[in-house]
Design an enzyme around this catalytic site. Sequence first.
Site, PDB file in Angstrom:
ATOM      1  N   ARG A 239       0.861  -1.176   0.000  1.00  0.00           N
ATOM      2  CA  ARG A 239       0.000   0.000   0.000  1.00  0.00           C
ATOM      3  C   ARG A 239       0.903   1.234   0.000  1.00  0.00           C
ATOM      4  O   ARG A 239       1.926   1.262   0.688  1.00  0.00           O
ATOM      5  CB  ARG A 239      -0.932   0.035   1.216  1.00  0.00           C
ATOM      6  CG  ARG A 239      -2.130  -0.905   1.132  1.00  0.00           C
ATOM      7  CD  ARG A 239      -3.102  -0.472   0.050  1.00  0.00           C
ATOM      8  NE  ARG A 239      -4.329  -1.264   0.014  1.00  0.00           N
ATOM      9  CZ  ARG A 239      -4.544  -2.264  -0.807  1.00  0.00           C
ATOM     10  NH1 ARG A 239      -3.581  -2.663  -1.633  1.00  0.00           N
ATOM     11  NH2 ARG A 239      -5.700  -2.912  -0.806  1.00  0.00           N
ATOM     12  N   GLU A 268      -2.864   7.731  -4.014  1.00  0.00           N
ATOM     13  CA  GLU A 268      -4.027   7.060  -4.618  1.00  0.00           C
ATOM     14  C   GLU A 268      -5.307   7.365  -3.848  1.00  0.00           C
ATOM     15  O   GLU A 268      -5.278   7.444  -2.622  1.00  0.00           O
ATOM     16  CB  GLU A 268      -3.807   5.543  -4.628  1.00  0.00           C
ATOM     17  CG  GLU A 268      -2.738   5.077  -5.595  1.00  0.00           C
ATOM     18  CD  GLU A 268      -2.658   3.560  -5.620  1.00  0.00           C
ATOM     19  OE1 GLU A 268      -3.602   2.927  -6.122  1.00  0.00           O
ATOM     20  OE2 GLU A 268      -1.655   3.030  -5.135  1.00  0.00           O
ATOM     21  N   HIS A 287      -0.549   0.512 -10.315  1.00  0.00           N
ATOM     22  CA  HIS A 287      -1.325  -0.386  -9.439  1.00  0.00           C
ATOM     23  C   HIS A 287      -1.924  -1.530 -10.264  1.00  0.00           C
ATOM     24  O   HIS A 287      -3.147  -1.744 -10.269  1.00  0.00           O
ATOM     25  CB  HIS A 287      -2.429   0.381  -8.703  1.00  0.00           C
ATOM     26  CG  HIS A 287      -2.883  -0.305  -7.442  1.00  0.00           C
ATOM     27  ND1 HIS A 287      -3.296   0.385  -6.327  1.00  0.00           N
ATOM     28  CD2 HIS A 287      -2.987  -1.626  -7.124  1.00  0.00           C
ATOM     29  CE1 HIS A 287      -3.644  -0.475  -5.380  1.00  0.00           C
ATOM     30  NE2 HIS A 287      -3.465  -1.695  -5.841  1.00  0.00           N
TER      31      HIS A 287
END
Length: 321
Positions: A239, A268, A287
């Site tokens: 992440r 993000e 991603h």
Amino acid sequence: MTEKSIIATPRRLPGALAGLLRATYEVREPEGDVAAPGEFAGYAEGAEAVFATAFDDMDEGFIRDLPESVKLIASIGVGVDHIDLEAAKRRGIAVSNTPEVTTACLADTTMGLIIAACRRFREGLDIARTGEGRGMLTPETWGQRVTGRTLGIIGMGNVGKEVAKRAQGFDLKIIYTTPRPSPEIDKAYNARAVALDDLLKQADIISLHCPLKPETHHLIDGAAIEKMKPSAVIINISRGPVIDEMALIAALKSGRLFAAGLDVFETEPAPIREELYSLPNVFCLPHIASATWESRSAMAMRVLANINAYFETGAPADRVV
């Protein structure tokens, strides 16, 4: 309300997945691609389940506003950091994810990023696009060999273990940190458990595979970077906020770190920081670690199985809370 159970989603679903769900359930979607602020709770009235993606921020306020009818949030993907699990628990809402089915593709992507970052493929690609047939001939543009280096894996779960398995093919020395190290892991992956500080100091390549939690937010910050070798390469497919990107950018610009390979970003779902993706020693992917036919199909079937299990038994198979 129809005889079918109702599923609501804050964003439009891919056609194939929507078709699978509509075969059994009534599916309510926003008119646009994503529900406008304040719109979702209205059309979710009467729905028993909510379908969620990693880009749907389901914080305490979102969950508080859900209709009383909602008893399941079925999320597609492994991470559930976009959902306030405590708020869901207080409301008596079950939460499920889709673990394991993306593991192989995530590990494959990690190895690709390791090679791309170490060998400075981003800079080589930029030179190749100029039409230059022979570039990167001076020492300051050379990359690093991957084979034989020390790989530090932060988070030795399913993905971390698969990365370790692949890394053995490159004769990488594997050290790792995880909440539950064991002799079995050491033996199975020819690895050695170490403390986080020791991993940061010893590893040539650091690969992040830990979930985003309060204790892992900015786990890699300026202080952590100072402990790394100047030749270190950092990889992140976990992440984005696990890394303090501003500290990372400063280290990459100054030469404090050699390179980075990233598939996730702190900003993000907003755009990637230009000062990050414009650096020649950063190899960015948007991603896409799980973006294969195999992984996405398996994720869709797994989320469908969780929804089916909930309506059949009262509990999803992959229950998180």
